[in-house]
Write an enzyme that holds these catalytic residues in place. Structure first.
Site, PDB file in Angstrom:
ATOM      1  CG  HIS A  72      -2.105  -0.883   1.073  1.00  0.00           C
ATOM      2  ND1 HIS A  72      -3.346  -0.561   1.544  1.00  0.00           N
ATOM      3  CD2 HIS A  72      -2.232  -2.085   0.470  1.00  0.00           C
ATOM      4  CE1 HIS A  72      -4.199  -1.543   1.240  1.00  0.00           C
ATOM      5  NE2 HIS A  72      -3.541  -2.491   0.604  1.00  0.00           N
ATOM      6  CE1 TYR A 201      -5.465   4.180   8.531  1.00  0.00           C
ATOM      7  CE2 TYR A 201      -6.168   3.933  10.799  1.00  0.00           C
ATOM      8  CZ  TYR A 201      -5.344   3.571   9.764  1.00  0.00           C
ATOM      9  OH  TYR A 201      -4.399   2.586   9.965  1.00  0.00           O
ATOM     10  N   PRO A 293      -5.054   0.486  18.512  1.00  0.00           N
ATOM     11  CG  PRO A 293      -7.020  -0.556  17.802  1.00  0.00           C
ATOM     12  CD  PRO A 293      -6.363   0.046  19.007  1.00  0.00           C
ATOM     13  CE  LYS A 297       3.718   3.072  13.510  1.00  0.00           C
ATOM     14  NZ  LYS A 297       3.689   2.488  12.186  1.00  0.00           N
ATOM     15  CE1 TYR A 385      -1.332   3.982   9.415  1.00  0.00           C
ATOM     16  CE2 TYR A 385      -0.237   3.105   7.464  1.00  0.00           C
ATOM     17  CZ  TYR A 385      -1.301   3.087   8.348  1.00  0.00           C
ATOM     18  OH  TYR A 385      -2.329   2.197   8.183  1.00  0.00           O
TER      19      TYR A 385
END
Ligand code: APR
Ligand code: PHB
Length: 390
Positions: A72, A201, A293, A297, A385
């Site tokens: 991704h 998100y 979550p 991580k 990220y």
């Protein structure tokens, strides 16, 4: 029985450590409280940093991930007035993440351990750690009603948040830092095509939502829920309705719904234990820390612990050098706290906090406005990220 490193816990942390050490000729025994089927029945996040991908490949457990995992290059954040793509690849100078379920990694690790004749003892009851402050610690456990003892040089506590290892550190030495969030995540797995190629998100007045996936016909979705909610109160229909209300309109229109094949509620917490070592015991993964979550991580942090711990043990067995082992706790905690900060920040940015009416809400909206309008803010998010360096 005697081994060099006794590993408590046959989750991803313990299995990965035993696999890496075995490849370097270091003998280990893994003691797992439950059966392999039970361990493989747990569903957890599946976004892997490049560092973890590299570790799995180097440990000869990357083949299936490379076959079916999805690279991704970005993800989306949506809120009431818009959507922003976080272009991980562009913002980090070429870094990406791999989407591959944690359950699959654990399965690959169990298969690899079996192929190499690794010693993994499942259904080990009443595991107890002894003489950790001496140079000859031991571990006892009960199997089929018989108590067994393993003499070892070191003990790796990889037995998750509820394990015995952390509790074996005297309470006047162990310090625990904790933040419990006032909501949970209700998650479902459904055999439907994911709504988007990338994760979404969603920050929304009704609460957070997340669209994720396992493969092209297996979707993973979450909605923020109350800690008082019970899974039975959430029919599939109610879940899909609520999810759609929190998604950007285009995604809500596109979503393919279907029966859930798993549905569960998870609480969210941030937790760190310090130090991560005591005598000959070293904690790694969820035994030492928990992140909410939101930043994906959990497993990645477990992997960086295992990286530091395996390097330290290999140095000790190769050359007698103990410095890395002595520094393990400090080294691992530096990276852990950075991931704690990031996971807390992303959770705070995207969730509806019951106590946040007024000032808190406005700061949250401004944080999102800032993120959407500033490349510097996006670079910071992207850098965290994809994973900070080891
Ligand atoms: N004795 C032996 N094994 C135990 C004991 C015990 N007393 N207590 C717990 N265990 C086992 C659990 O059954 C579990 O299989 O230890 C294992 C710990 O595995 P996880 O909880 O998965 O923790 P870890 O391996 O550190 O994995 C890291 O990444 O995404 C996150 O939280 C997620 O589990 C994930 C974590
Ligand atoms: C998941 O796919 O389960 C998942 C993905 C990203 C997260 C959390 C969970 O941040």
């Amino acid at each position: 029985m005697r081994t060099q490193v006794a590993i408590i816990g046959g989750g991803p942390s313990g299995l990965l450590l035993s696999q890496i050490l075995h490849l370097k000729g270091i003998d280990t025994v893994v003691l797992e409280k439950h059966s392999e089927e039970y361990v493989l029945g747990r569903i957890r996040a599946g976004v892997l940093e490049q560092g973890l991908v590299d570790i799995l490949r180097a440990a000869n457990v990357g083949a299936r991930m490379d076959q079916v995992g999805q690279v991704h290059e970005g993800f989306e954040i949506s809120h009431m007035n818009g959507c922003q793509r976080i272009d991980l690849e562009k913002l980090t100078g070429g870094k990406t993440v791999m989407v591959y379920g944690q359950t699959e990694i654990t399965k690959d690790l169990y298969d690899a351990r079996r192929k190499m004749d690794g010693k993994v003892i499942t259904n080990a009851e009443d595991v107890a750690l002894h003489d950790l402050e001496t140079t000859s610690p031991s571990v006892t456990y009960k199997k089929d009603g018989v108590t067994q003892t393993i003499q070892c040089d070191y003990v790796a506590g990889c037995d998750g948040f509820h394990g015995v290892s952390r509790k074996s550190i005297p309470s006047d030495i162990l310090r625990e830092y904790e933040k419990v969030y006032p909501f949970g995540w209700l998650g479902i797995l459904s055999e439907t095509p994911p709504v988007s190629d990338e994760l979404i998100y969603c920050q929304h007045d009704r609460g957070f939502a997340l669209c994720s996936m396992r493969n092209e016909n297996l979707s993973r979705y979450y909605v923020q829920c109350s800690l008082n909610d019970k899974v039975e109160e959430w029919s599939d229909e109610r879940f899909w309705e609520e999810l759609k209300r929190r998604l950007p309109e285009s995604a809500a229109d596109r979503i393919v719904t279907g029966p859930s094949i798993e549905k569960s509620i998870a609480p969210l917490r941030s937790f760190v234990a310090e130090p991560l070592s005591y005598g000959r015991l070293f904690l790694a993964g969820d035994a030492g820390h928990i992140v909410p979550p939101t930043g994906a991580k959990g497993l990645n942090l477990a992997a960086s612990d295992i990286h530091y711990l395996s390097e330290a043990l290999i140095a000790k067995y190769d050359s007698g050098e103990e410095q890395l082992l002595e520094q393990y706790s400090e080294t691992a905690l530096k990276r852990i706290w950075k991931a704690m900060r990031f996971s807390w920040w992303m959770t705070t940015l995207l969730h509806k906090f019951p106590e946040n009416e007024g000032f808190g809400d406005r700061i949250q909206q401004t944080d999102i406005d800032y993120l959407f309008s500033s490349e510097a803010a996006q670079v910071s998010l992207a850098e965290n990220y994809v994973g900070l360096p080891y």
